[in-house]
Design an enzyme around this catalytic site. Sequence first.
Site, PDB file in Angstrom:
ATOM      1  N   SER A   1      -4.462  -6.152   9.826  1.00 20.53           N
ATOM      2  CA  SER A   1      -4.784  -7.497   9.179  1.00 20.53           C
ATOM      3  C   SER A   1      -6.381  -7.236   8.760  1.00 20.53           C
ATOM      4  O   SER A   1      -6.931  -6.570   8.128  1.00 20.53           O
ATOM      5  CB  SER A   1      -4.477  -8.694  10.158  1.00 20.53           C
ATOM      6  OG  SER A   1      -4.929  -9.778   9.510  1.00 20.53           O
TER       7      SER A   1
ATOM      8  N   ASP B   1      -8.387 -11.348   3.717  1.00 23.31           N
ATOM      9  CA  ASP B   1      -8.463 -10.077   4.516  1.00 23.31           C
ATOM     10  C   ASP B   1      -7.580  -9.077   3.958  1.00 23.31           C
ATOM     11  O   ASP B   1      -7.223  -8.967   3.106  1.00 23.31           O
ATOM     12  CB  ASP B   1      -8.123 -10.563   6.011  1.00 23.31           C
ATOM     13  CG  ASP B   1      -6.741 -10.996   6.196  1.00 23.31           C
ATOM     14  OD1 ASP B   1      -6.034 -11.180   5.082  1.00 23.31           O
ATOM     15  OD2 ASP B   1      -6.432 -11.075   7.353  1.00 23.31           O
TER      16      ASP B   1
END
Length: 436
Positions: A91, A228
């Site tokens: 992530s 992200d």
Amino acid sequence: MFGTSGIRGPVGTEVTAALALRVGRALGVDTDRVVVGRDPRESGETLQAALTAGLRESGTDVVDLDVAATPTVGRAVAWEDADAGIAVTASHNPPEDNGIKLWQPSGQAFDTALREEITERIESETTALANWDKFGKHQRVDHQPSHRAALLDAVTLDQPVSVILDVGNGTGGVTAEALDELGCHVETLNAQPDGSFPGRPSEPTSKNCESLSELVGASDADLGIAHDGDADRMRAVTADGEFLSGDVLLALFGREAASEGEAVAVPVDTSLAVEDHFAAGGIETRRTPVGDVYVAEAASETGVAFGGEPSGAWIWPSETLCPDGPLAACRIAAMAAERPLAARAAEVETYPIERNSVEVSQKAAVMNAVSELVAERFESVSALDGVRVDLEGGWFLLRASGTQSLIRMTAEARTEARTTEIAELAMELLAKARES
């Protein structure tokens, strides 16, 4: 082994191909079909191959999405009538990390019970390996068009807006495609997928997105959007270049999604300003432990219209229980088309809030000491996630990070002086707990 965001850590030490193989074998015990995808980190290709090997030698068919946004993986479990999904991603973590996150057909991440079951299988080496002629099949599928179509079905724009999108060298390209088809003028930053994240650090924070804020403020764009590395998070910038805080975004999304009498799920570290903004609209606030899996669990309950985390994870349960950054991007664009984000944000009364993190080697031991100290001194204590103490005019929270060797502190009050006072108290308690 599994934190709230799955397995995550440095490649080659904590996260290895050997571990990925074991996860694949453990999940293959009772699955017939699994969707697998990854973010652009170079290590992901090897980890995905190991996961796929463990699944296929267990007789499980694998639907390979290759490089794909995590919400695409989460949604594709249902699209493929699969039993589970795996996203190989760290992530927003730095490029030297990687991870493995498991998904249910509902789009929700594996909950505590399911994570514990997989962990037990791995530790006990429980497998169900198939005969040589019963190995699972491998199929490569591109579900980015499916995700784009879902976004277009979910969102309409009254009029097109101009958007600057910072993809963060990740997998959020589907956002650009969807916004373009919705009629927006889209300019991109850091659009080339690259797991070393050369354009900026992967986490879309105010500091990391300074270039986006400056570009939006100096242009005629109506808003800026940032993702992200795996596009499960989304943050936004107003037309004048203000990077909106996660709490303000949560207040805006929740107030837009929920009607009077409904509820919004938020983690325990969410600002009082969010609760006050919801209360003004007759909307209930339901607090959860920190982590999108817990917010998703609460969002799946009757009467909960939305769930979100100030970190940038946004969940519309009517669409999916997976945090979907591209969906959030399209929805914030629609909101900006109807009314400028700056005007909306101005209606959210904010309070001084301080957040800090302290690196520790023994999270559990430090938190046990914190709990003992707090129990001795305070009456209004919640142990929903970490230790939250409600005080006159404010509150503080001390909790262990689910993904890093950190204890996180949050303190808030309705005045700056009181916030500082509470934050200092919380940090003193943490320092004392580390010494004990």
